[in-house]
Write a protein that holds these residues in place. Structure first.
Motif, PDB file in Angstrom:
ATOM      1  N   GLY A 134      -3.094  27.880  38.348  1.00  0.00           N
ATOM      2  CA  GLY A 134      -3.098  29.299  37.981  1.00  0.00           C
ATOM      3  C   GLY A 134      -2.343  30.151  38.990  1.00  0.00           C
ATOM      4  O   GLY A 134      -1.589  31.053  38.620  1.00  0.00           O
ATOM      5  N   GLY A 135      -2.530  29.852  40.292  1.00  0.00           N
ATOM      6  CA  GLY A 135      -1.805  30.591  41.322  1.00  0.00           C
ATOM      7  C   GLY A 135      -0.306  30.370  41.246  1.00  0.00           C
ATOM      8  O   GLY A 135       0.485  31.307  41.400  1.00  0.00           O
ATOM      9  N   ALA A 136       0.081  29.128  40.979  1.00  0.00           N
ATOM     10  CA  ALA A 136       1.516  28.820  40.869  1.00  0.00           C
ATOM     11  C   ALA A 136       2.135  29.513  39.660  1.00  0.00           C
ATOM     12  O   ALA A 136       3.235  30.079  39.749  1.00  0.00           O
ATOM     13  CB  ALA A 136       1.713  27.313  40.786  1.00  0.00           C
ATOM     14  N   CYS A 137       1.432  29.465  38.521  1.00  0.00           N
ATOM     15  CA  CYS A 137       1.949  30.142  37.322  1.00  0.00           C
ATOM     16  C   CYS A 137       2.035  31.654  37.544  1.00  0.00           C
ATOM     17  O   CYS A 137       3.025  32.288  37.170  1.00  0.00           O
ATOM     18  CB  CYS A 137       1.060  29.833  36.119  1.00  0.00           C
ATOM     19  SG  CYS A 137       1.179  28.151  35.531  1.00  0.00           S
ATOM     20  N   GLY A 138       0.988  32.228  38.150  1.00  0.00           N
ATOM     21  CA  GLY A 138       1.000  33.663  38.422  1.00  0.00           C
ATOM     22  C   GLY A 138       2.133  34.069  39.350  1.00  0.00           C
ATOM     23  O   GLY A 138       2.802  35.080  39.134  1.00  0.00           O
ATOM     24  N   SER A 139       2.377  33.252  40.375  1.00  0.00           N
ATOM     25  CA  SER A 139       3.474  33.543  41.302  1.00  0.00           C
ATOM     26  C   SER A 139       4.822  33.450  40.603  1.00  0.00           C
ATOM     27  O   SER A 139       5.714  34.284  40.825  1.00  0.00           O
ATOM     28  CB  SER A 139       3.440  32.568  42.479  1.00  0.00           C
ATOM     29  OG  SER A 139       2.290  32.772  43.248  1.00  0.00           O
ATOM     30  N   GLY A 140       4.971  32.445  39.755  1.00  0.00           N
ATOM     31  CA  GLY A 140       6.234  32.286  39.024  1.00  0.00           C
ATOM     32  C   GLY A 140       6.496  33.444  38.085  1.00  0.00           C
ATOM     33  O   GLY A 140       7.606  33.982  38.039  1.00  0.00           O
ATOM     34  N   ILE A 141       5.476  33.831  37.340  1.00  0.00           N
ATOM     35  CA  ILE A 141       5.643  34.944  36.397  1.00  0.00           C
ATOM     36  C   ILE A 141       5.880  36.250  37.154  1.00  0.00           C
ATOM     37  O   ILE A 141       6.706  37.072  36.752  1.00  0.00           O
ATOM     38  CB  ILE A 141       4.431  35.047  35.462  1.00  0.00           C
ATOM     39  CG1 ILE A 141       4.361  33.804  34.562  1.00  0.00           C
ATOM     40  CG2 ILE A 141       4.496  36.310  34.609  1.00  0.00           C
ATOM     41  CD1 ILE A 141       3.075  33.677  33.764  1.00  0.00           C
ATOM     42  N   ALA A 142       5.173  36.445  38.267  1.00  0.00           N
ATOM     43  CA  ALA A 142       5.397  37.657  39.067  1.00  0.00           C
ATOM     44  C   ALA A 142       6.831  37.690  39.607  1.00  0.00           C
ATOM     45  O   ALA A 142       7.458  38.753  39.643  1.00  0.00           O
ATOM     46  CB  ALA A 142       4.397  37.725  40.215  1.00  0.00           C
ATOM     47  N   GLY A 143       7.355  36.539  40.013  1.00  0.00           N
ATOM     48  CA  GLY A 143       8.743  36.480  40.475  1.00  0.00           C
ATOM     49  C   GLY A 143       9.724  36.836  39.367  1.00  0.00           C
ATOM     50  O   GLY A 143      10.706  37.552  39.587  1.00  0.00           O
ATOM     51  N   LEU A 144       9.458  36.334  38.169  1.00  0.00           N
ATOM     52  CA  LEU A 144      10.321  36.682  37.027  1.00  0.00           C
ATOM     53  C   LEU A 144      10.220  38.164  36.690  1.00  0.00           C
ATOM     54  O   LEU A 144      11.227  38.813  36.389  1.00  0.00           O
ATOM     55  CB  LEU A 144       9.929  35.839  35.811  1.00  0.00           C
ATOM     56  CG  LEU A 144      10.238  34.350  35.901  1.00  0.00           C
ATOM     57  CD1 LEU A 144       9.642  33.605  34.706  1.00  0.00           C
ATOM     58  CD2 LEU A 144      11.740  34.123  35.979  1.00  0.00           C
ATOM     59  N   ALA A 145       9.000  38.693  36.753  1.00  0.00           N
ATOM     60  CA  ALA A 145       8.820  40.130  36.479  1.00  0.00           C
ATOM     61  C   ALA A 145       9.564  40.962  37.512  1.00  0.00           C
ATOM     62  O   ALA A 145      10.188  41.978  37.180  1.00  0.00           O
ATOM     63  CB  ALA A 145       7.327  40.483  36.477  1.00  0.00           C
ATOM     64  N   TYR A 146       9.518  40.535  38.785  1.00  0.00           N
ATOM     65  CA  TYR A 146      10.230  41.281  39.820  1.00  0.00           C
ATOM     66  C   TYR A 146      11.740  41.234  39.600  1.00  0.00           C
ATOM     67  O   TYR A 146      12.429  42.253  39.729  1.00  0.00           O
ATOM     68  CB  TYR A 146       9.887  40.742  41.204  1.00  0.00           C
ATOM     69  CG  TYR A 146      10.540  41.526  42.304  1.00  0.00           C
ATOM     70  CD1 TYR A 146      10.026  42.751  42.696  1.00  0.00           C
ATOM     71  CD2 TYR A 146      11.698  41.064  42.926  1.00  0.00           C
ATOM     72  CE1 TYR A 146      10.634  43.496  43.685  1.00  0.00           C
ATOM     73  CE2 TYR A 146      12.312  41.796  43.914  1.00  0.00           C
ATOM     74  CZ  TYR A 146      11.773  43.011  44.289  1.00  0.00           C
ATOM     75  OH  TYR A 146      12.395  43.741  45.262  1.00  0.00           O
ATOM     76  N   SER A 147      12.246  40.046  39.248  1.00  0.00           N
ATOM     77  CA  SER A 147      13.698  39.947  39.056  1.00  0.00           C
ATOM     78  C   SER A 147      14.164  40.727  37.835  1.00  0.00           C
ATOM     79  O   SER A 147      15.291  41.220  37.805  1.00  0.00           O
ATOM     80  CB  SER A 147      14.131  38.479  38.950  1.00  0.00           C
ATOM     81  OG  SER A 147      13.616  37.894  37.773  1.00  0.00           O
ATOM     82  N   ALA A 148      13.311  40.856  36.820  1.00  0.00           N
ATOM     83  CA  ALA A 148      13.707  41.580  35.609  1.00  0.00           C
ATOM     84  C   ALA A 148      13.450  43.075  35.708  1.00  0.00           C
ATOM     85  O   ALA A 148      14.281  43.878  35.284  1.00  0.00           O
ATOM     86  CB  ALA A 148      12.963  41.004  34.400  1.00  0.00           C
ATOM     87  N   TRP A 149      12.284  43.475  36.257  1.00  0.00           N
ATOM     88  CA  TRP A 149      11.889  44.884  36.221  1.00  0.00           C
ATOM     89  C   TRP A 149      11.552  45.480  37.573  1.00  0.00           C
ATOM     90  O   TRP A 149      11.071  46.605  37.660  1.00  0.00           O
ATOM     91  CB  TRP A 149      10.685  45.063  35.292  1.00  0.00           C
ATOM     92  CG  TRP A 149      10.981  44.634  33.891  1.00  0.00           C
ATOM     93  CD1 TRP A 149      11.836  45.213  33.016  1.00  0.00           C
ATOM     94  CD2 TRP A 149      10.435  43.505  33.224  1.00  0.00           C
ATOM     95  NE1 TRP A 149      11.859  44.517  31.830  1.00  0.00           N
ATOM     96  CE2 TRP A 149      10.997  43.451  31.939  1.00  0.00           C
ATOM     97  CE3 TRP A 149       9.520  42.509  33.576  1.00  0.00           C
ATOM     98  CZ2 TRP A 149      10.682  42.470  31.025  1.00  0.00           C
ATOM     99  CZ3 TRP A 149       9.207  41.526  32.653  1.00  0.00           C
ATOM    100  CH2 TRP A 149       9.784  41.514  31.395  1.00  0.00           C
ATOM    101  N   GLY A 150      11.738  44.724  38.638  1.00  0.00           N
ATOM    102  CA  GLY A 150      11.489  45.250  39.971  1.00  0.00           C
ATOM    103  C   GLY A 150      10.006  45.339  40.290  1.00  0.00           C
ATOM    104  O   GLY A 150       9.165  44.676  39.686  1.00  0.00           O
ATOM    105  N   TRP A 151       9.701  46.174  41.270  1.00  0.00           N
ATOM    106  CA  TRP A 151       8.330  46.288  41.751  1.00  0.00           C
ATOM    107  C   TRP A 151       7.398  46.803  40.664  1.00  0.00           C
ATOM    108  O   TRP A 151       6.238  46.394  40.562  1.00  0.00           O
ATOM    109  CB  TRP A 151       8.314  47.196  42.975  1.00  0.00           C
ATOM    110  CG  TRP A 151       6.990  47.282  43.624  1.00  0.00           C
ATOM    111  CD1 TRP A 151       6.237  48.408  43.769  1.00  0.00           C
ATOM    112  CD2 TRP A 151       6.236  46.225  44.232  1.00  0.00           C
ATOM    113  NE1 TRP A 151       5.068  48.114  44.419  1.00  0.00           N
ATOM    114  CE2 TRP A 151       5.041  46.783  44.717  1.00  0.00           C
ATOM    115  CE3 TRP A 151       6.457  44.862  44.397  1.00  0.00           C
ATOM    116  CZ2 TRP A 151       4.073  46.024  45.351  1.00  0.00           C
ATOM    117  CZ3 TRP A 151       5.486  44.112  45.035  1.00  0.00           C
ATOM    118  CH2 TRP A 151       4.319  44.692  45.505  1.00  0.00           C
TER     119      TRP A 151
END
Length: 113
Positions: free
Chosen positions: A75-92
């Protein structure tokens, strides 16, 4: 006050630097306290959840703990991955929105069961 050319005197620069340093120390102290409280909350949550799963079958504690920890890591790995994608697409803002949505979903699921 400033000199006739609009520059600050040495005394004024020291005063402003002192205020800045004091504010920086206050912000750093608040951040340290926040990190410690978050860590305490995460540890408390993990212990409480482990206690709940160990009551399911006391003879299978090791297997249940393995499943619990593997699920936590996944769950932590998936959350980190999705958060990274969200940051790259929409920033903070996208990262914060994802975090808020994940917390809302977790709250909803915890209230259902």
């Amino acid at each position: 006050m400033s000199t006739r050319h609009g520059h600050r005197t040495g005394r004024q620069n020291r005063q402003h630097a002192g205020i800045g340093k004091g504010f920086a120390c206050l912000v750093l102290a608040a951040m340290i306290i926040g990190v410690l409280l978050l860590d305490l909350a995460a540890q408390s949550s993990q212990v409480a959840n482990q206690t709940r799963i160990h009551t399911l079958d006391p003879t299978a504690r090791s297997r249940l703990n393995t499943i619990f920890m593997a699920t936590m890591i996944l769950g932590g790995a998936c959350g980190s991955g999705i958060a990274g994608l969200a940051y790259s697409a929409w920033g903070w803002s996208g990262t914060c929105l994802f975090g808020a949505a994940a917390a809302a979903i977790a709250l909803f699921l915890s209230r259902r069961s």
